[in-house]
Design an enzyme around this catalytic site. Structure first.
Site, PDB file in Angstrom:
ATOM      1  N   LYS A 120     -10.097   1.723  -8.856  1.00  9.27           N
ATOM      2  CA  LYS A 120     -10.603   1.827  -7.486  1.00  9.27           C
ATOM      3  C   LYS A 120     -11.798   2.776  -7.439  1.00  9.27           C
ATOM      4  CE  LYS A 120      -7.963   1.804  -3.803  1.00  9.27           C
ATOM      5  NZ  LYS A 120      -6.910   2.181  -2.816  1.00  9.27           N
TER       6      LYS A 120
ATOM      7  N   GLU B 171      -7.115   4.979  -8.454  1.00  6.28           N
ATOM      8  CA  GLU B 171      -8.419   5.404  -7.943  1.00  6.28           C
ATOM      9  C   GLU B 171      -9.073   6.510  -8.759  1.00  6.28           C
ATOM     10  OE1 GLU B 171     -10.474   6.056  -3.591  1.00  6.28           O
ATOM     11  OE2 GLU B 171      -8.453   5.283  -3.833  1.00  6.28           O
TER      12      GLU B 171
ATOM     13  N   ASP C 102       0.862  -1.181   0.000  1.00  7.26           N
ATOM     14  CA  ASP C 102       0.000   0.000   0.000  1.00  7.26           C
ATOM     15  C   ASP C 102       0.900   1.232   0.000  1.00  7.26           C
ATOM     16  OD1 ASP C 102      -2.370   1.376   0.027  1.00  7.26           O
ATOM     17  OD2 ASP C 102      -2.682   1.217   2.187  1.00  7.26           O
TER      18      ASP C 102
ATOM     19  N   THR D 161     -13.222   0.078  -2.801  1.00 11.36           N
ATOM     20  CA  THR D 161     -12.521   0.499  -1.596  1.00 11.36           C
ATOM     21  C   THR D 161     -13.471   1.180  -0.610  1.00 11.36           C
ATOM     22  OG1 THR D 161     -10.571   1.715  -0.828  1.00 11.36           O
ATOM     23  CG2 THR D 161     -11.843   2.729  -2.602  1.00 11.36           C
TER      24      THR D 161
ATOM     25  N   PHE E 174     -11.686  -2.154   5.105  1.00  9.94           N
ATOM     26  CA  PHE E 174     -10.719  -1.326   5.837  1.00  9.94           C
ATOM     27  C   PHE E 174     -10.670  -1.714   7.314  1.00  9.94           C
ATOM     28  CE2 PHE E 174      -9.608   2.716   3.310  1.00  9.94           C
ATOM     29  CZ  PHE E 174      -9.448   1.976   2.150  1.00  9.94           C
TER      30      PHE E 174
END
Length: 318
Positions: A132, A95, A16, A156, A178
């Site tokens: 994303k 994203e 990440d 996400t 998450f």
């Protein structure tokens, strides 16, 4: 064998980060980025030339200042993704602007633009890119349509079981629950509870999704994300994928203690539920979870602010 190498035996490890040096060091299979990481990356010396190149590229295309800025931002996101793909064998997650999270058609339009830039300007096949999108109802519907065009998506900011269920029913390629942000919410809102790995709501949410997906043999990949400590990661060993920050990768690499795999696919598979969530049912189920409502809103807001900050840097340099 260190814990990172042990983990790689059970789970695909994803980094990440947008930092090339960390990617070269830890040799992950895949990598993920988001507006916060892109914002951090463009302040690194090794990426400064990409900002200049993106601005030059955008100016040549013409249009209003707003269009030039948006085009330059898209180019930076894609260019950083291309650089990362040179260092990994797998895929990069890029994203879509979080401000489009409640607009299905605009999310699709932006996703296709990003894919076009990867394929036609850099020669990167779409199979190596995950788009994303925030796990709003509108984002999930965008992903459902994009998947039909072989544009795979990473949903996400996923906090509720309703989001996970809707993603699976829409044949989304991958979801990112998450863990750490869920854990944070419970610690803040219920401070009197002594938390450990057994009552960690972030970890338990991923375990619930994992069991459900495997029970009904959904193809959607589960990639746990946003970890706060090493124990959260090890408690999800066996999960399809885990995306981990460089700091925690370093901690895993420096520890040689053995651990036991925690997640295993179920041996008995059931037929998938016939009734899929409607928008109304999704909203009812999702909104019953106050944590999920607050964290989804907060996440969209923060990523949007980072996107705006990125645009301001481009505008200043332009």
């Amino acid at each position: 064998m260190n814990q990172l190498d042990q983990l790689k035996k059970y789970t695909k490890v994803v980094i990440d980060s947008g930092d090339i040096q960390n990617i070269k060091k830890y040799k992950p299979f895949d990598a993920t980025t988001n507006p916060s990481l892109i914002l951090k990356a463009i302040n690194m010396k090794e990426y400064s030339y990409l900002v200049k190149k993106s601005i030059i590229y955008s100016k040549k295309k013409g249009g209003s200042i707003k269009k030039k800025i948006n085009r330059a931002v898209d180019k930076i996101i894609v260019s950083i993704g291309v650089e990362i793909l040179k260092k990994i064998p797998g895929v990069i997650s890029s994203e879509v602007d979080s401000r489009l999270s409640f607009n299905t058609q605009d999310s699709i339009k932006k996703a296709k633009k990003i894919i076009y830039m990867y394929e036609n300007e850099h020669g990167i096949d779409r199979s190596r890119v995950l788009i994303k999108l925030a796990s709003t109802w509108e984002g999930i519907q965008a992903a459902k349509l994009l998947e039909k065009e072989n544009i795979h998506c990473n949903l996400t900011l996923l906090f509720s079981f309703a989001q996970a269920k809707a993603c699976a029913e829409s044949n989304v390629f991958l979801i990112s629950p998450f863990v750490g942000r869920i854990y944070d919410w419970y610690r803040i809102n219920y401070p009197s509870i002594k938390y450990n790995i057994l009552n960690d709501e972030g970890v338990n949410s991923v375990k619930k999704i994992y069991k459900y997906y495997k029970k009904y043999s959904y193809n959607t990949i589960i990639m746990g994300a946003s970890f706060r400590n090493k124990n959260q990661i090890l408690s999800l060993s066996g999960c399809d994928c885990l995306t981990i920050s460089p700091d925690l990768l370093k901690e895993l690499e420096s520890n040689n203690e053995t651990f036991t795999r925690q997640l295993f696919p179920t041996k008995k598979i059931f037929n998938k539920p016939k009734n899929k969530l409607s928008k109304f049912e999704f909203e009812i189920l999702h909104n019953k979870d106050l944590m999920a409502v607050e964290k989804l809103s907060e996440g969209i807001k923060q990523f949007s602010l980072d996107q705006i900050a990125l645009e301001k840097i481009i505008e200043k340099n332009m």
